[in-house]
Design a protein around this motif. Structure first.
Motif, PDB file in Angstrom:
ATOM      1  N   GLU A   1     112.535 -41.289 137.721  1.00 60.29           N
ATOM      2  CA  GLU A   1     112.578 -42.636 137.164  1.00 60.29           C
ATOM      3  C   GLU A   1     111.233 -43.328 137.291  1.00 60.29           C
ATOM      4  O   GLU A   1     110.832 -44.101 136.418  1.00 60.29           O
ATOM      5  N   ALA A   2     110.513 -43.023 138.387  1.00 60.37           N
ATOM      6  CA  ALA A   2     109.178 -43.597 138.557  1.00 60.37           C
ATOM      7  C   ALA A   2     108.232 -43.069 137.480  1.00 60.37           C
ATOM      8  O   ALA A   2     107.424 -43.830 136.925  1.00 60.37           O
ATOM      9  N   GLN A   3     108.326 -41.776 137.173  1.00 56.79           N
ATOM     10  CA  GLN A   3     107.491 -41.199 136.113  1.00 56.79           C
ATOM     11  C   GLN A   3     107.848 -41.794 134.755  1.00 56.79           C
ATOM     12  O   GLN A   3     106.973 -42.109 133.951  1.00 56.79           O
ATOM     13  N   SER A   4     109.143 -41.936 134.507  1.00 59.78           N
ATOM     14  CA  SER A   4     109.595 -42.546 133.261  1.00 59.78           C
ATOM     15  C   SER A   4     109.093 -43.976 133.155  1.00 59.78           C
ATOM     16  O   SER A   4     108.587 -44.408 132.110  1.00 59.78           O
ATOM     17  N   GLY A   5     109.222 -44.725 134.239  1.00 58.88           N
ATOM     18  CA  GLY A   5     108.760 -46.105 134.242  1.00 58.88           C
ATOM     19  C   GLY A   5     107.266 -46.215 134.005  1.00 58.88           C
ATOM     20  O   GLY A   5     106.795 -47.128 133.317  1.00 58.88           O
ATOM     21  N   PHE A   6     106.498 -45.251 134.537  1.00 61.08           N
ATOM     22  CA  PHE A   6     105.038 -45.286 134.357  1.00 61.08           C
ATOM     23  C   PHE A   6     104.648 -45.065 132.901  1.00 61.08           C
ATOM     24  O   PHE A   6     103.679 -45.648 132.406  1.00 61.08           O
ATOM     25  N   VAL A   7     105.396 -44.204 132.189  1.00 66.30           N
ATOM     26  CA  VAL A   7     105.143 -43.982 130.760  1.00 66.30           C
ATOM     27  C   VAL A   7     105.184 -45.310 130.019  1.00 66.30           C
ATOM     28  O   VAL A   7     104.297 -45.631 129.212  1.00 66.30           O
TER      29      VAL A   7
ATOM     30  N   THR B   1     114.003 -39.078 131.798  1.00 63.07           N
ATOM     31  CA  THR B   1     114.567 -38.634 133.083  1.00 63.07           C
ATOM     32  C   THR B   1     115.502 -37.449 132.885  1.00 63.07           C
ATOM     33  O   THR B   1     115.586 -36.566 133.740  1.00 63.07           O
ATOM     34  N   ASP B   2     116.199 -37.401 131.753  1.00 63.14           N
ATOM     35  CA  ASP B   2     117.065 -36.252 131.459  1.00 63.14           C
ATOM     36  C   ASP B   2     116.259 -34.974 131.263  1.00 63.14           C
ATOM     37  O   ASP B   2     116.790 -33.865 131.403  1.00 63.14           O
ATOM     38  N   MET B   3     114.972 -35.114 130.919  1.00 60.06           N
ATOM     39  CA  MET B   3     114.102 -33.951 130.769  1.00 60.06           C
ATOM     40  C   MET B   3     113.673 -33.389 132.120  1.00 60.06           C
ATOM     41  O   MET B   3     113.049 -32.329 132.182  1.00 60.06           O
ATOM     42  N   GLY B   4     114.003 -34.104 133.189  1.00 63.35           N
ATOM     43  CA  GLY B   4     113.677 -33.628 134.532  1.00 63.35           C
ATOM     44  C   GLY B   4     112.633 -34.445 135.256  1.00 63.35           C
ATOM     45  O   GLY B   4     112.297 -34.152 136.407  1.00 63.35           O
ATOM     46  N   PHE B   5     112.113 -35.478 134.600  1.00 64.80           N
ATOM     47  CA  PHE B   5     111.118 -36.330 135.237  1.00 64.80           C
ATOM     48  C   PHE B   5     111.816 -37.439 136.021  1.00 64.80           C
ATOM     49  O   PHE B   5     112.947 -37.823 135.724  1.00 64.80           O
TER      50      PHE B   5
ATOM     51  N   GLY C   1     107.428 -32.164 122.995  1.00 67.13           N
ATOM     52  CA  GLY C   1     107.655 -30.785 122.577  1.00 67.13           C
ATOM     53  C   GLY C   1     107.263 -29.763 123.629  1.00 67.13           C
ATOM     54  O   GLY C   1     107.959 -28.761 123.822  1.00 67.13           O
ATOM     55  N   LEU C   2     106.152 -29.995 124.321  1.00 62.72           N
ATOM     56  CA  LEU C   2     105.672 -29.060 125.336  1.00 62.72           C
ATOM     57  C   LEU C   2     106.125 -29.430 126.747  1.00 62.72           C
ATOM     58  O   LEU C   2     105.751 -28.749 127.701  1.00 62.72           O
ATOM     59  N   HIS C   3     106.903 -30.520 126.881  1.00 59.35           N
ATOM     60  CA  HIS C   3     107.310 -31.023 128.196  1.00 59.35           C
ATOM     61  C   HIS C   3     106.088 -31.224 129.101  1.00 59.35           C
ATOM     62  O   HIS C   3     106.122 -30.934 130.292  1.00 59.35           O
ATOM     63  N   ASN C   4     105.013 -31.704 128.491  1.00 63.48           N
ATOM     64  CA  ASN C   4     103.751 -31.901 129.201  1.00 63.48           C
ATOM     65  C   ASN C   4     103.627 -33.379 129.552  1.00 63.48           C
ATOM     66  O   ASN C   4     103.331 -34.208 128.685  1.00 63.48           O
TER      67      ASN C   4
END
Length: 420
Positions: free
Chosen positions: A47-53, A41-45, A101-104
């Motif tokens: 919380e929902a995206q983080s949770g999905f990972v 989330t600190d990378m800009g994503f 590394g690529l923020h992908n």
């Protein structure tokens, strides 16, 4: 095995290095547990995206865990451990280079999910090696030591070191350092366990027979109702652990639309997490021994399920009530360390329920353990946006109560301890 001198009255000396390998390997795997969700989330994503990972990762972990027991039997545990080790190392490099590394985000999700195949193969294949080398009446005790090694690695070393290393070298470099620990643990296992006694009866089967045995990892779940109910209990056992790793940093350190951070630093939260895992080192051994004497399911019902519900309640409401009080927040961590380990005898339950197909039974056990990686973050992903962190916590409490009821209907014959 019966003719050789046993350590602690149950453990072949040849297995000792396996326990050490598990601790080191899982330390590397655990470095990210207490900070990766916040790091993403600190990378800009979101919380929902983080949770999905974590949710997709948990699904892949569950699939790998499901296969690992039978796979270990039909190709030998040592070969299965090597495959798990190699897969973890390669996919972690891809995750770091192409995802982080690529923020992908898509590559981050894909690489991290595929890496999820690795640790269950390494970890749970060793369980098969334990079962093949330890008396049935001592499996709970042996598994207590197994989960103690897991706690030392994944929880204590994996949880404690990043809290002090992150401020010095940064979270990105800490993730790279994890690879070194995994390589060391993997190499120890490959070298030390290569000559450990292995039941090769299923490894020598024909391809058709191996395929049939592999299918039991599916069919046994539906042909044996006791296995099915035990699987649900095992899923619930560690679901809150993986859920807390996602939601508690949001509650204590971060903020979201429903709940506000309580002012804890990342290091304080990681220390709280480490205390919880440190306690399980001793409680895993304690409950493993006690389970062989006071009853596997009785222990899981009262101390694991009911005690776990109380611990989940305390884990949320003590910090909410007392705010940024570091020492008060330690209380539920210690309590949870006592209760979650009370499920240690469930491995012995699965093995006893299918004595002629232990690999398939352990595959279901492993599937259940892996599914908790999926269910824990999944509940967080679904409940937090709708009902806040409190909604997720109450879901975990409800699951523990449901598991307590299930234990009343599981029928298993526990072998008696033979006096020496």
């Amino acid at each position: 095995m019966k003719s050789q001198k046993l350590l602690f009255g149950f453990m072949p000396p040849s297995l000792v290095w396996g326990y050490i390998a598990i601790a080191i390997f899982m330390a590397g795997d655990g470095f990210e547990a207490a900070f990766l969700s916040k790091y993403i989330t600190d990378m800009g994503f979101s919380e929902a995206q983080s949770g999905f990972v974590f949710t997709l990762y948990g699904l892949f972990v569950a699939i790998s865990a499901w296969c690992s027991g039978v796979v270990a039997e039909v190709i030998t545990p040592q070969k299965a451990m090597f495959i798990g080790f190699a897969l973890w190392a390669v996919m972690h490099v891809f995750f770091m280079f192409f995802g982080i590394g690529l923020h992908n985000y898509p590559l981050m999700v894909i690489c991290y999910a595929i890496r999820g195949f690795g640790y269950p193969l390494f970890l749970y294949s060793f369980v098969i090696l334990i079962i093949q080398n330890v008396s049935e009446s001592k499996v709970s005790t042996a598994m207590g030591w197994f989960w103690a090694a897991y706690s030392i690695g994944f929880g204590v070393l994996g949880g404690y070191l990043p809290g002090y290393i992150n401020p010095i070298i940064g979270e990105h470099n800490t993730l790279w350092m994890a690879l070194g620990w995994v390589i060391v643990g993997g190499l120890i296992a490959l070298i030390a366990l290569r000559n450990v006694k292995t039941d090769r009866s299923k490894a020598n089967l024909s391809f058709a027979e191996k395929t049939e045995e592999l299918s039991r990892a599916v069919t046994i779940l539906f042909s044996n109702k006791n296995i099915f109910m035990s699987a649900l209990v095992r899923i619930i056992n560690t679901t809150p652990i993986f859920g807390f790793a996602v939601v508690m940093p949001w509650l204590l350190v971060g903020a979201n639309v429903n709940d506000h951070g309580l002012g804890f630093t990342k290091t304080e939260w990681q220390n709280i997490w480490t205390v919880f895992m440190f306690v399980t080192i001793f409680t895993n051994v304690m409950w493993g021994i006690l389970g062989d004497h006071i009853g596997w399911l009785r222990q899981a019902r009262w101390f694991g399920c009911i005690g776990g519900a109380v611990a989940c309640f305390a884990f949320y409401y003590i910090p909410v009530t007392f705010g940024h009080n570091y020492w008060m927040a330690m209380i539920p961590a210690v309590l949870f360390g006592f209760t979650v380990a009370a499920f240690v005898p469930m491995t012995a339950v699965f093995a006893a329920l299918e004595p002629n197909h232990k690999g398939a039974a352990i595959s279901i056990y492993n599937l259940s353990a892996g599914l908790s990686n999926f269910v824990g973050p999944g509940i967080a992903t679904l409940m937090v946006p709708l009902f806040g962190i409190a909604g997720a916590i109450w879901s975990y409490i409800g699951l523990y109560i449901f598991a307590a009821i299930l234990t009343l209907f599981i029928e298993v014959n526990q072998p008696k301890i033979k006096k020496v």
